[in-house]
Design an enzyme around this catalytic site. Structure first.
Site, PDB file in Angstrom:
ATOM      1  N   GLU A  19       1.441  -1.347   0.164  1.00 30.59           N
ATOM      2  CA  GLU A  19       0.050  -0.204  -0.004  1.00 30.59           C
ATOM      3  C   GLU A  19       0.826   1.178  -0.201  1.00 30.59           C
ATOM      4  OE1 GLU A  19      -3.141   0.037   3.011  1.00 30.59           O
ATOM      5  OE2 GLU A  19      -3.960  -1.397   1.825  1.00 30.59           O
ATOM      6  N   GLU A  32      -4.913  -8.723   1.161  1.00 31.92           N
ATOM      7  CA  GLU A  32      -5.655  -8.231   1.624  1.00 31.92           C
ATOM      8  C   GLU A  32      -7.376  -7.840   1.818  1.00 31.92           C
ATOM      9  OE1 GLU A  32      -4.153  -5.118   4.453  1.00 31.92           O
ATOM     10  OE2 GLU A  32      -2.237  -5.993   3.755  1.00 31.92           O
TER      11      GLU A  32
HETATM   12  C1  LIG Z   1      -8.757   1.212   3.536  1.00 28.52           C
HETATM   13  O1  LIG Z   1      -7.649   0.083   4.104  1.00 28.52           O
HETATM   14  C2  LIG Z   1      -6.880   0.095   3.572  1.00 28.52           C
HETATM   15  O2  LIG Z   1      -6.643  -1.357   2.697  1.00 28.52           O
HETATM   16  C3  LIG Z   1      -5.644  -1.190   4.692  1.00 28.52           C
HETATM   17  C4  LIG Z   1      -6.701  -2.128   5.772  1.00 28.52           C
HETATM   18  N1  LIG Z   1      -5.332  -2.294   6.271  1.00 28.52           N
HETATM   19  C5  LIG Z   1      -4.336  -2.422   5.880  1.00 28.52           C
HETATM   20  N2  LIG Z   1      -4.478  -1.127   4.257  1.00 28.52           N
HETATM   21  C6  LIG Z   1      -3.088  -2.427   5.932  1.00 28.52           C
HETATM   22  O3  LIG Z   1      -2.430  -2.810   4.694  1.00 28.52           O
HETATM   23  C7  LIG Z   1      -2.911  -3.257   7.389  1.00 28.52           C
HETATM   24  O4  LIG Z   1      -1.305  -3.230   7.847  1.00 28.52           O
HETATM   25  C8  LIG Z   1      -4.189  -3.211   8.381  1.00 28.52           C
HETATM   26  O5  LIG Z   1      -4.467  -3.632   9.324  1.00 28.52           O
HETATM   27  C9  LIG Z   1      -5.401  -3.356   8.079  1.00 28.52           C
HETATM   28  C10 LIG Z   1      -6.729  -3.389   8.057  1.00 28.52           C
HETATM   29  O6  LIG Z   1      -7.023  -1.536   8.759  1.00 28.52           O
END
Ligand SMILES: CO[C@H](O)c1c[n+]2c([nH]1)[C@H](O)[C@@H](O)[C@H](O)[C@H]2CO
Length: 446
Positions: free
Chosen positions: A166, A352
């Site tokens: 991300e 994810e």
């Molecule tokens: C809009 O959500 C994001 O794409 C996102 C959500 N999340 C993420 N990115 C991260 O990659 C994780 O480390 C977070 O724990 C997980 C949950 O919040």
């Protein structure tokens, strides 16, 4: 393939990240990270929570791999903590850090679980932040050297590599909104971080090819929110499209696949892109083997000249998770179908997808029906995407374990396995048991 069964050999997994689960951030010679600094800075995280202990996975990794085996996971996505390997980001190597990941990978292979390694999931060595971090062009070299060292040490056993997790969140939540490490609020810094992450990613892909890792594959993981126009008006449609180009896969896949930033970005915010960025575009355009898609939610976008990029989010009354994010499974399909139509990646993995709910332990069980419903609704859309031409090869539930949810600390639980942070006891939630059946049946209907 029956209408409810996933393709044969579909890669069912679960995902985590180093700073969120490992604990022991400075043990055995590890260097400090920007998240160690950020979480230890008063006011930055809920309740002052830090990753000092987290899920104590650094010590409990064998127990956690036994849990993965019990769940029947085919694959496990985890990240390597750069400062465990290079305590100062470059130069001196910390063999004890390498050893931890050697033991982790060997234990996974022993359990017949395929490792998917994320090289960077936000825990930048603090020493590199002191040199400007992702706003310093030299980071592309520092990162590539780190990644290459990982290829050399683990490439014999790890075949699936994700360069960055991300990069949009790292760039904008960390450098514009100030809510993540390194806690900056500078739009120029954000776009510099976008650009340098792309440079680092593509240099690393080139180096990966030179290492010639047998059956090796490399990709990037991108965050996505499905942005719908609030009304069927050209202004709202344009505002939703611009939000998509800025905050979703196009910001990175357009340079990687098509050699330039998305049209809307160049038209509306090119002033924030680094000076002479065009000179790097040719090098950034480097073929990858798969795209990692992270998806959680959607939103409704309404034109608003006073907002950044001319759009603001408005309510539409959908149910929400504990994060306040809409539950919008249709958006999952739109994102998966969209990435295939816009860039036609050879392979796509959902790296994810998951939800936070207010999980409670009752008689040593966690009845998280809402999470089961969320996962089922989203798997239905993933299968629909496959049936409509998306080259989706696997799905990683976020997350294996409840863990450190960044600025939210331990107040939000995403795991399919519950973690009692006082005792470090793990309890497989009903959603974990349900997901185990999904894997066994290769279907969400059984
Ligand atoms: C809009 O959500 C994001 O794409 C996102 C959500 N999340 C993420 N990115 C991260 O990659 C994780 O480390 C977070 O724990 C997980 C949950 O919040």
């Amino acid at each position: 393939m029956s209408e409810k069964v996933f393709p044969k050999d579909f890669m069912w997994g679960a995902a985590t990240a180093s700073y969120q689960i490992e604990g022991s951030p400075l043990v055995d010679g590890a260097g400090s990270s920007i998240w160690h600094r950020f979480s230890h800075t008063p006011g930055n995280t809920y309740n002052g929570d830090t990753g000092d202990v987290a899920d104590d996975h650094y010590n409990k990794y064998k127990e956690d791999i036994a849990l993965m085996k019990e769940l029947g996971l085919k694959a496990y996505r985890f990240s390597i903590s750069w400062p465990r390997i290079f305590p100062y980001g470059k130069g001196k190597i910390n063999e004890k850090g390498v050893d931890f990941y050697n033991r982790l990978v060997d234990e996974l292979l022993k359990a017949n679980i395929t490792p998917f390694v994320t090289l960077y999931h936000w825990d930048l060595p603090a020493a590199l932040q002191d040199l400007g971090g992702w706003t310093n062009r030299d980071i592309a070299y520092w990162y590539t050297d780190y990644a290459d060292y990982m290829f050399q040490r683990f490439g014999d056993r790890v075949k699936n590599w994700i360069t960055l997790n991300e990069p949009w969140v790292m760039a904008f939540v960390g450098h514009f909104m100030g809510e993540h490490a390194p806690g900056m609020k500078d739009l120029y810094a954000s776009f510099s971080a976008v650009h340098n992450q792309l440079r680092a990613h593509s240099k690393t892909v080139k180096t990966f090819r030179e290492e010639n890792i047998k059956e090796g594959k490399i990709g990037i993981t991108l965050s996505n929110t499905s942005h719908d126009p609030a009304a069927d008006s050209q202004e709202d449609i344009d505002a939703a499209r611009l939000a998509h180009e800025w905050s979703n896969y196009p910001l990175f896949l357009n340079p990687i696949y098509k050699g330039d930033y998305p049209k809307g970005i160049k038209e509306h915010v090119s002033e924030f892109l680094p000076h002479n960025y065009e000179n790097d575009l040719e090098e950034i355009k480097e073929k990858i083997d798969f795209v990692g898609i992270n998806y959680y939610s959607g939103d409704l976008v309404k034109t608003d000249t006073k907002s950044f990029l001319g759009g603001k989010t408005v309510e539409r009354g959908l149910p929400k998770t504990e994060m306040g994010w809409e539950i919008y499974p249709e958006g999952f399909y739109k994102i998966l179908k969209g990435v295939q139509e816009e860039y036609n990646p050879k392979e796509v993995y959902v790296t994810e997808n998951g939800a936070a709910f207010d999980d409670k332990v009752v008689n040593q069980e966690v009845h998280d029906e809402k999470r089961i419903e969320y996962l089922k609704q989203h798997l239905e859309q993933a299968l629909r995407a496959i049936q409509n031409g998306v080259t989706l090869k696997g799905y990683f539930a976020w997350s294996l374990l409840d863990n450190f949810e960044w600025a939210w600390g331990y107040s939000k639980r995403f795991g399919i396995v519950y973690v009692d942070y006082k005792t470090q006891k793990r309890i497989i939630k009903d959603s974990g048991k349900w997901y185990s059946q999904v894997i066994k049946n290769n279907s969400f209907e059984f």
